[in-house]
Design a protein around this motif. Structure first.
Motif, PDB file in Angstrom:
ATOM      1  N   GLN A  26       1.020  -1.247   0.015  1.00 28.46           N
ATOM      2  CA  GLN A  26       0.112   0.108   0.015  1.00 28.46           C
ATOM      3  C   GLN A  26       0.862   1.324   0.042  1.00 28.46           C
ATOM      4  O   GLN A  26       1.933   1.261   0.462  1.00 28.46           O
ATOM      5  N   LEU A  31      -2.568   5.562   2.694  1.00 21.49           N
ATOM      6  CA  LEU A  31      -3.069   4.522   3.737  1.00 21.49           C
ATOM      7  C   LEU A  31      -3.086   5.189   5.035  1.00 21.49           C
ATOM      8  O   LEU A  31      -4.004   5.126   5.825  1.00 21.49           O
ATOM      9  N   LEU A 145      -8.505  -2.748   1.340  1.00 27.35           N
ATOM     10  CA  LEU A 145      -8.365  -1.383   0.379  1.00 27.35           C
ATOM     11  C   LEU A 145      -7.798  -1.770  -1.154  1.00 27.35           C
ATOM     12  O   LEU A 145      -7.138  -2.752  -1.411  1.00 27.35           O
TER      13      LEU A 145
END
Length: 146
Positions: A26, A31, A145
């Motif tokens: 990520q 994030l 995500l």
């Protein structure tokens, strides 16, 4: 003159959920934004800027986070002991090798409000470098995500 009344969190205890985020592959900034917004409770209908309405966040695989560009070699983290000559400077790569969780913590802490509210919100963030965490009993809800 009429005053506008904004919705505020009730005095009753707010139910906080536990959320699990996998930081593997990520982007650090994106994030950290998601984590900070969930810590503050911005997606909840009872969100109040001056109250703690957020959830607990567990971040795993913080050592596998990615950054763009040359940040690994160029971004510097400063730490001062408070003594004369006590400045310690290290690059992101050195900090990632030494304490990989600190990178995520510092990115999120910079996005939280300054003062007592921000400090109490930061205590609800749990970051781990591996895929194991000791919060299984809280049965955290996994956030995917994309």
């Amino acid at each position: 003159m009429n005053k506008t009344i904004f919705p505020q969190a009730k005095k009753a205890p707010i139910i906080n959920k536990w959320l699990l985020i996998d930081a593997k592959e990520q982007n650090l900034g994106r994030l950290a934004t998601i984590i900070a917004n969930n810590l503050r409770g911005k997606k909840k209908s009872i969100y109040t800027p001056h109250a703690d309405t957020g959830d607990f966040i567990i971040v795993i695989n913080a050592d596998k986070i990615e950054v763009t560009g040359k940040k690994l070699s160029q971004k510097k983290y400063y730490n001062h002991s408070g003594r004369p000559g006590g400045m310690k400077i290290e690059t992101m790569e050195q900090l990632k090798n030494r304490i990989p969780t600190r990178i995520v913590e510092k990115a999120v802490k910079g996005m939280l409000p300054k003062g007592p509210l921000g400090r109490s919100l930061f205590k609800k963030l749990k970051v781990y470098s591996g895929s194991k965490h000791p919060h299984v009993a809280q049965s955290p809800e996994i956030i995917n995500l994309v």
